[in-house]
Design a protein around this motif. Sequence first.
Motif, PDB file in Angstrom:
ATOM      1  N   ARG A  87       0.815  -1.206   0.000  1.00 42.40           N
ATOM      2  CA  ARG A  87       0.000   0.000   0.000  1.00 42.40           C
ATOM      3  C   ARG A  87       0.854   1.265   0.000  1.00 42.40           C
ATOM      4  NH1 ARG A  87      -3.043  -0.655   4.732  1.00 42.40           N
ATOM      5  NH2 ARG A  87      -1.435   0.476   5.834  1.00 42.40           N
ATOM      6  N   PHE A  88       1.949   1.251   0.758  1.00 43.84           N
ATOM      7  CA  PHE A  88       2.780   2.464   0.837  1.00 43.84           C
ATOM      8  C   PHE A  88       3.441   2.761  -0.502  1.00 43.84           C
ATOM      9  CE2 PHE A  88       6.852   4.593   1.600  1.00 43.84           C
ATOM     10  CZ  PHE A  88       6.385   5.753   2.207  1.00 43.84           C
ATOM     11  N   GLN A  89       3.851   1.715  -1.205  1.00 40.84           N
ATOM     12  CA  GLN A  89       4.452   1.942  -2.517  1.00 40.84           C
ATOM     13  C   GLN A  89       3.456   2.589  -3.474  1.00 40.84           C
ATOM     14  OE1 GLN A  89       5.540  -2.215  -3.057  1.00 40.84           O
ATOM     15  NE2 GLN A  89       7.719  -1.719  -2.910  1.00 40.84           N
ATOM     16  N   ALA A  90       2.197   2.187  -3.376  1.00 45.28           N
ATOM     17  CA  ALA A  90       1.167   2.822  -4.204  1.00 45.28           C
ATOM     18  C   ALA A  90       0.992   4.284  -3.810  1.00 45.28           C
ATOM     19  CB  ALA A  90      -0.155   2.068  -4.058  1.00 45.28           C
ATOM     20  N   LYS A 115       5.072   3.895   9.877  1.00 43.23           N
ATOM     21  CA  LYS A 115       6.330   3.140   9.980  1.00 43.23           C
ATOM     22  C   LYS A 115       7.065   3.131   8.639  1.00 43.23           C
ATOM     23  CE  LYS A 115       4.206  -0.616  11.321  1.00 43.23           C
ATOM     24  NZ  LYS A 115       2.812  -0.094  11.332  1.00 43.23           N
ATOM     25  N   SER A 116       6.333   2.788   7.573  1.00 43.83           N
ATOM     26  CA  SER A 116       6.959   2.741   6.247  1.00 43.83           C
ATOM     27  C   SER A 116       7.381   4.132   5.789  1.00 43.83           C
ATOM     28  CB  SER A 116       5.989   2.120   5.229  1.00 43.83           C
ATOM     29  OG  SER A 116       5.764   0.760   5.512  1.00 43.83           O
ATOM     30  N   ARG A 117       6.639   5.146   6.162  1.00 45.02           N
ATOM     31  CA  ARG A 117       7.006   6.512   5.776  1.00 45.02           C
ATOM     32  C   ARG A 117       8.314   6.916   6.446  1.00 45.02           C
ATOM     33  NH1 ARG A 117       4.603  11.226   3.823  1.00 45.02           N
ATOM     34  NH2 ARG A 117       6.338  12.602   3.307  1.00 45.02           N
ATOM     35  N   LEU A 118       8.511   6.538   7.680  1.00 45.90           N
ATOM     36  CA  LEU A 118       9.760   6.853   8.382  1.00 45.90           C
ATOM     37  C   LEU A 118      10.932   6.128   7.725  1.00 45.90           C
ATOM     38  CD1 LEU A 118      11.072   8.369  10.698  1.00 45.90           C
ATOM     39  CD2 LEU A 118      10.506   6.446  12.210  1.00 45.90           C
ATOM     40  N   VAL A 119      10.725   4.876   7.336  1.00 42.66           N
ATOM     41  CA  VAL A 119      11.771   4.144   6.606  1.00 42.66           C
ATOM     42  C   VAL A 119      12.090   4.860   5.300  1.00 42.66           C
ATOM     43  CG1 VAL A 119      12.286   2.000   5.379  1.00 42.66           C
ATOM     44  CG2 VAL A 119      11.218   1.910   7.643  1.00 42.66           C
ATOM     45  N   GLU A 141      16.397  -3.751   0.383  1.00 45.49           N
ATOM     46  CA  GLU A 141      15.124  -3.701   1.118  1.00 45.49           C
ATOM     47  C   GLU A 141      14.130  -4.718   0.576  1.00 45.49           C
ATOM     48  OE1 GLU A 141      12.826  -0.104   0.514  1.00 45.49           O
ATOM     49  OE2 GLU A 141      14.153   0.491  -1.133  1.00 45.49           O
ATOM     50  N   SER A 142      13.302  -5.208   1.485  1.00 47.40           N
ATOM     51  CA  SER A 142      12.231  -6.125   1.125  1.00 47.40           C
ATOM     52  C   SER A 142      11.166  -6.048   2.206  1.00 47.40           C
ATOM     53  CB  SER A 142      12.755  -7.558   0.978  1.00 47.40           C
ATOM     54  OG  SER A 142      11.752  -8.399   0.433  1.00 47.40           O
ATOM     55  N   ALA A 143      10.081  -6.772   1.994  1.00 45.91           N
ATOM     56  CA  ALA A 143       8.971  -6.736   2.951  1.00 45.91           C
ATOM     57  C   ALA A 143       8.192  -8.035   2.880  1.00 45.91           C
ATOM     58  CB  ALA A 143       8.046  -5.550   2.664  1.00 45.91           C
ATOM     59  N   VAL A 182      13.967  -2.768  10.749  1.00 41.01           N
ATOM     60  CA  VAL A 182      12.739  -3.551  10.594  1.00 41.01           C
ATOM     61  C   VAL A 182      11.561  -2.742  11.143  1.00 41.01           C
ATOM     62  CG1 VAL A 182      13.984  -5.735  10.792  1.00 41.01           C
ATOM     63  CG2 VAL A 182      12.973  -4.712  12.839  1.00 41.01           C
ATOM     64  N   ASN A 183      10.378  -3.087  10.708  1.00 46.88           N
ATOM     65  CA  ASN A 183       9.178  -2.522  11.336  1.00 46.88           C
ATOM     66  C   ASN A 183       8.108  -3.582  11.431  1.00 46.88           C
ATOM     67  OD1 ASN A 183       7.655  -2.548   8.867  1.00 46.88           O
ATOM     68  ND2 ASN A 183       8.494  -0.554   8.303  1.00 46.88           N
TER      69      ASN A 183
END
Length: 846
Positions: A290-293, A337-341, A357-359, A489-490
Amino acid sequence: MTFEEILDQAIAMLQRRGRLTYRALQLQFQLDEAYLEALKDELIYGQRVAMDEEERVLVWTGEAVPAVAPESVQALAPLAYTPPYLAEKILTSRSALEGERKQVTVLFADLKDSTELIRGLDPEAAQQLLDPAIHCMMDAVHRFEGTVNQVLGDGIMALFGAPIAHEDHALRACYAALAMQAALHAHTEDVRRTRGLELRMRVGLNSGEVVVRAIGNDLHMDYSAVGETTHLAARMEQLATPGSSRLTAATLRLVEGLVQVTTLGPVPVKGLVEPVEVFELLGASAVRRRFQAAVARGLTPFVGRQPELEALYQALARARTGHGQVVALVGEAGVGKSRLVHECLHSHRTQDWRVLESASVSYGKATPYFPVIDLLKRYCHVDNGDEARTIRAKVTGQVLTLDETLQDTLPALLALLDAVPDDSPFRHLDPPQRRQRTLDGLKRVVLRESQVQPLLLVFEDLHWIDTETQALLDRLVESLPTASLLLLVNYRPEYQHGWGSKTSYTQLRLDPLPPASAEEFLHTLLGDDPSLAPLKQLLIARTEGNPFFLEESVRTLVETGVLVGEPGAYRLARPLEGLQVPATVHAVLAARIDRLSPEDKRLLQTAAVIGTNVPFALLRGIADVPEAALHRGLAHLQAAEFLYETRLFPEPDYTFKHALTHEVAYGSLLLERRRVLHAGLVEALEALAPERVAEQVEHLAHHALRGEVWDKAVTYCKQAGARADNHAAFREAVAAFEQTLQALEHLREHSDIRVLALELRLALGPSLSALGEYGRLLALLGQGARRPGAAGMGAGLDGHCTQDDGRPRGRHCSRPAGPRTRDRARRERLAGASIPSPGVGIRCHR
């Protein structure tokens, strides 16, 4: 004939003949178009004994289908074709899911022109042709943890999001649609070669609400659709061209940016008044999260996280000097969390770092090394379409360029990518040996890379991690102290690991934005139009400052036309009547609630009926569990951060962390269950403090209305209206008196009821006049005059007559009637009046 009689005869006729045109049904039973449409829906979706073909013919799919042998997959119960691990999940969660409203994505799939394909074939030959195609569909559904709810002759119906809850149910359904199309394409090649036939599939998707009523031991799930959910999914299937998949805007809204679609525009759909926006599903996009979108759409302002970002910079500085670090960002969904990364990775502080990076993803928990494989592909520049020979060349070149002594790691790495040579000795190792070689090889490559240049290794969403990736991370953490490596990590709070005692470990807890930061966020997002100030405060209060919830709420307001303008310069287009929970936010919260134990989930839903503030005494009165279990459940809900304790003495009180969480928990209850709990709350409130009923009259009115305790609803709504009127809260008074009138309509007509209805209309008059709502006042006069026994009501409304412009005037027409023209005696008489009890001739008819 009644509809039931027509239905029975239509079923018998269709079963006997196998196929019937709609025209034949119309002629046989003299049906108009609306009646025919209702009969068709009942046969296909209600009784599930027929399927539509070409919008012209009904084909029997119930028992004794002549073209398919009884032992085919169509005749099996769901338990027979559901993978054991999914069956266990479904049956484990069954008690928590029976009788609930669920947000799901519905998938319909069928083979086009299957009747023609099997015409003239022996039943066994027909079964051998159709069953592999059905299995292609079911395997794709199960791969993404959907549930095949029914096999429909030559197709299936499947649900994603129920009974197993998933916040990404729409994405899973889209991936399943793509997977089954690809699988059938491969199967069709064999069928074309051996039989000269062409198998083509249609798939339809729609997202919305359904009611799950029961789950049997064979996994059969009875459900009823709310609105058009399943109906529209079936229509999408029927509209699809052979070999294609179509979805609605409701589904696309949940997967925007994650799949590739083409817009087909508004399409008329039989049974619906307005055309429906339809989209064709083309494929998966390169974006998985979702964050990548969101990055592709454009990010919202980054505010309120400077301390956490500075802590990351300090960890980078320590790792650069050879003191490896692991930093964990912990927080609930949507806090950033993803925005901070993202901000850390795109900082100038990481310009000379190697970043890998991966998830993890929710549907990858059952796939060993899922995020590791993705990371390895990125590291070695492997593309999805590469052949095994190309993969071997790329991996070998990347690893040996790093260090030729890593030659012995190649077989294990290639095995992860399904590219190890057939004659490799690695294939003959025992599973424990292969696992050991794989974990050691991965760790050696990572650590060697950190010796070339500082390495920032990112693994996101560990709450969805698989066991083998977890084993790799555990080994890396043990080797960090002397490496120039930062493992970032998050995860969400429910994830657990064993790194907390390591000196190299730092945990950063991310909470929702504080009010000042949330206001800054909304100011940048919405703009500074003064009319938006109340909206901003409402959004902050409802979301508790969760950035994702704030952003999605604003998007929903824009999409529904409440806000118009451009980002940073919006304005209200119409008065705000209420805020709906965005579908994306609802999916996240509902999935989180469903992860609770059945007992804790039921307790949370019960608490939601009380309201956002939950006094312990009231909860104890309606929870129907022993007090020890109640305290234990509340402790669990506090630990999971659904509820907060707001008072300890004399008895504890609780509040929901988010108003949105409260709405989702309440909305999942069936209407009948809500009614019973609201009615129970009326009794509990009356019993707890009978001498203080007047102080609780608004709460009593609220629960009596929703509990359909109509006699008490009349009493308490009337008292609440009089109380509001005494405080000059005219809008609240009008609402309460109108609710009283609505409740009266559920009581059997009686002379005392008519008198009370007249008095309520009299009470409404001055309040409406004070609000300047003269149109509603005149309509009220007309309603009262038309009721039996209402003669003279117009004159009785404090002697009001009307001016030339239609506004009411006072008794002597010398000036407009003021807001306080009624005498106190009438107001006090109304407040103290009560309706006769049911024992004297008034009966509720629910």
